[in-house]
Scaffold this motif. Structure first.
Motif, PDB file in Angstrom:
ATOM      1  N   ARG A 267       0.802  -1.229   0.000  1.00 52.48           N
ATOM      2  CA  ARG A 267       0.000   0.000   0.000  1.00 52.48           C
ATOM      3  C   ARG A 267       0.836   1.280   0.000  1.00 52.48           C
ATOM      4  NH1 ARG A 267      -2.591  -3.798   2.973  1.00 52.48           N
ATOM      5  NH2 ARG A 267      -4.752  -4.242   2.349  1.00 52.48           N
TER       6      ARG A 267
ATOM      7  N   TYR B 291       9.586  -0.275  -7.023  1.00 52.94           N
ATOM      8  CA  TYR B 291       8.136  -0.344  -6.832  1.00 52.94           C
ATOM      9  C   TYR B 291       7.628   0.888  -6.084  1.00 52.94           C
ATOM     10  CZ  TYR B 291       3.634  -1.846  -4.970  1.00 52.94           C
ATOM     11  OH  TYR B 291       2.307  -1.904  -4.629  1.00 52.94           O
ATOM     12  N   SER B 292       8.331   1.283  -5.038  1.00 50.68           N
ATOM     13  CA  SER B 292       7.911   2.443  -4.228  1.00 50.68           C
ATOM     14  C   SER B 292       7.952   3.715  -5.051  1.00 50.68           C
ATOM     15  CB  SER B 292       8.829   2.575  -3.004  1.00 50.68           C
ATOM     16  OG  SER B 292       8.796   1.398  -2.223  1.00 50.68           O
ATOM     17  N   HIS B 293       9.004   3.863  -5.851  1.00 52.88           N
ATOM     18  CA  HIS B 293       9.133   5.045  -6.707  1.00 52.88           C
ATOM     19  C   HIS B 293       7.989   5.110  -7.709  1.00 52.88           C
ATOM     20  CE1 HIS B 293      11.190   8.212  -8.958  1.00 52.88           C
ATOM     21  NE2 HIS B 293      10.959   7.512 -10.060  1.00 52.88           N
ATOM     22  N   SER B 294       7.681   3.979  -8.323  1.00 55.48           N
ATOM     23  CA  SER B 294       6.600   3.958  -9.318  1.00 55.48           C
ATOM     24  C   SER B 294       5.232   4.158  -8.678  1.00 55.48           C
ATOM     25  CB  SER B 294       6.626   2.643 -10.105  1.00 55.48           C
ATOM     26  OG  SER B 294       6.343   1.543  -9.254  1.00 55.48           O
ATOM     27  N   SER B 295       5.142   3.899  -7.356  1.00 55.84           N
ATOM     28  CA  SER B 295       3.870   4.068  -6.640  1.00 55.84           C
ATOM     29  C   SER B 295       3.677   5.483  -6.110  1.00 55.84           C
ATOM     30  CB  SER B 295       3.786   3.065  -5.478  1.00 55.84           C
ATOM     31  OG  SER B 295       3.836   1.740  -5.958  1.00 55.84           O
ATOM     32  N   GLY B 296       4.663   6.339  -6.330  1.00 59.84           N
ATOM     33  CA  GLY B 296       4.524   7.743  -5.951  1.00 59.84           C
ATOM     34  C   GLY B 296       5.112   8.123  -4.613  1.00 59.84           C
TER      35      GLY B 296
ATOM     36  N   GLY C 233       2.552   4.569  -1.138  1.00 59.01           N
ATOM     37  CA  GLY C 233       2.089   5.497  -2.167  1.00 59.01           C
ATOM     38  C   GLY C 233       2.438   6.934  -1.849  1.00 59.01           C
ATOM     39  N   GLU C 234       1.742   7.854  -2.484  1.00 54.71           N
ATOM     40  CA  GLU C 234       2.006   9.281  -2.320  1.00 54.71           C
ATOM     41  C   GLU C 234       1.848   9.685  -0.856  1.00 54.71           C
ATOM     42  OE1 GLU C 234      -0.065  11.863  -4.932  1.00 54.71           O
ATOM     43  OE2 GLU C 234       0.463  10.736  -6.744  1.00 54.71           O
TER      44      GLU C 234
END
Length: 287
Positions: A177, A202-207, A179-180
């Motif tokens: 979960r 993954y974290s970077h792509s999730s914002g 995200g931004e």
């Protein structure tokens, strides 16, 4: 690694006889050459120290230490545990191991102080203070560092998630979960962990905002990081020297503690009562 080796290989015909000896040794024994002084490299291949220095200049470096540093940065992640043992034997020889290792750690802290970006450090403090959730990830030898961060962050914040993982699937379940508004702190040093790298990607792509604590801007973690904290590491035999990274972590914890001084004082007052009640610490009576 391939760029430097390719450059040396392509320029072999241009080099003098002595420089060709150096070039071939580096190509065949880069893992050992990267940690040799200019004089020792020269003696090993049968040329003078000045020839080694001129060789580095021919490759476009300001001096041999710059060539040596480039080799070290590019190969450190490629060395196997066996190669590390061999390199250490060559480096230490019959020296005083205690003094040599401690002096090396002191030097890594000095180098870290020179290279760390203070603006990034300050920005990271602000990002952590503003984050909805703080994720901390480090595996293998870096797990000790991430656990240290997690221990103190948990005393200061109520939104900390220390990622414990033995597999890639478990890791992604724990950061599902992200995200931004969140911040992810990833810790990894050579040999870099693929799991940590995948988690930061993954974290970077999730914002989420991503902080990489690693040894170089050439580190693969930097590709997915909004901020990179450089802390110089070194290998001592098969052991990772993580003294400088721990120093940077200490500075980060102290900086955050200063910003949250009032809240932390209140929390520690409660903790002291709990520790006393449940006899967490041994108390020494003053006679």
């Amino acid at each position: 690694m391939n760029d430097l080796m390719g450059k040396i290989q392509s320029r072999l015909p241009e080099f003098s006889k002595g420089q060709r000896l150096i070039a071939r040794y580096i190509i065949d024994h880069y893992d050992k050459a990267a940690f040799m002084t200019a004089s020792r490299l020269g003696a090993t291949v049968g040329v003078s120290e000045s020839t080694v220095v001129r060789f580095a200049t021919e490759l476009g470096y300001s001096g041999y230490p710059y060539l040596q540093r480039a080799l070290q940065e590019m190969i450190r992640n490629k060395l196997t545990a066996v190669q590390r043992m061999e390199v250490t034997t060559d480096r230490l020889g019959n020296q005083d191991i205690l003094r040599t290792v401690l002096n090396s750690d002191v030097e890594k802290i000095r180098m870290t102080l020179d290279e760390i970006n203070r603006d990034d450090f300050s920005a990271i403090v602000e990002e952590i203070l503003a984050a909805k959730h703080i994720y901390i990830l480090g595996v293998r030898s870096s797990a000790a560092l991430s656990s240290f961060i997690g221990f103190y962050f948990n005393l200061m914040f109520d939104n900390v998630r220390l990622i414990h993982t033995n597999s890639a699937s478990e890791m992604f379940e724990q950061i599902l979960r992200v995200g931004e508004g969140d911040i992810v702190i990833g810790v990894s040093f050579p040999r870099y962990s693929k799991r940590t790298l995948q988690a930061l990607q993954y974290s970077h792509s999730s914002g989420a905002k991503v902080v990489a604590l690693t040894d170089s801007r050439l580190s693969p973690l930097s590709r997915f990081a909004d901020y990179t904290l450089i802390a110089k590491s070194d290998m001592v035999s098969f052991v990772d020297s993580l003294v400088a990274p721990l120093s940077v972590i200490n500075a980060l914890i102290v900086a955050l503690g200063m910003r949250k001084k009032d809240q932390i004082s209140e929390a520690f007052n409660k903790l002291e009562n709990i520790w006393d009640e449940y006899q967490v610490y041994e108390k020494l009576d003053n006679e």
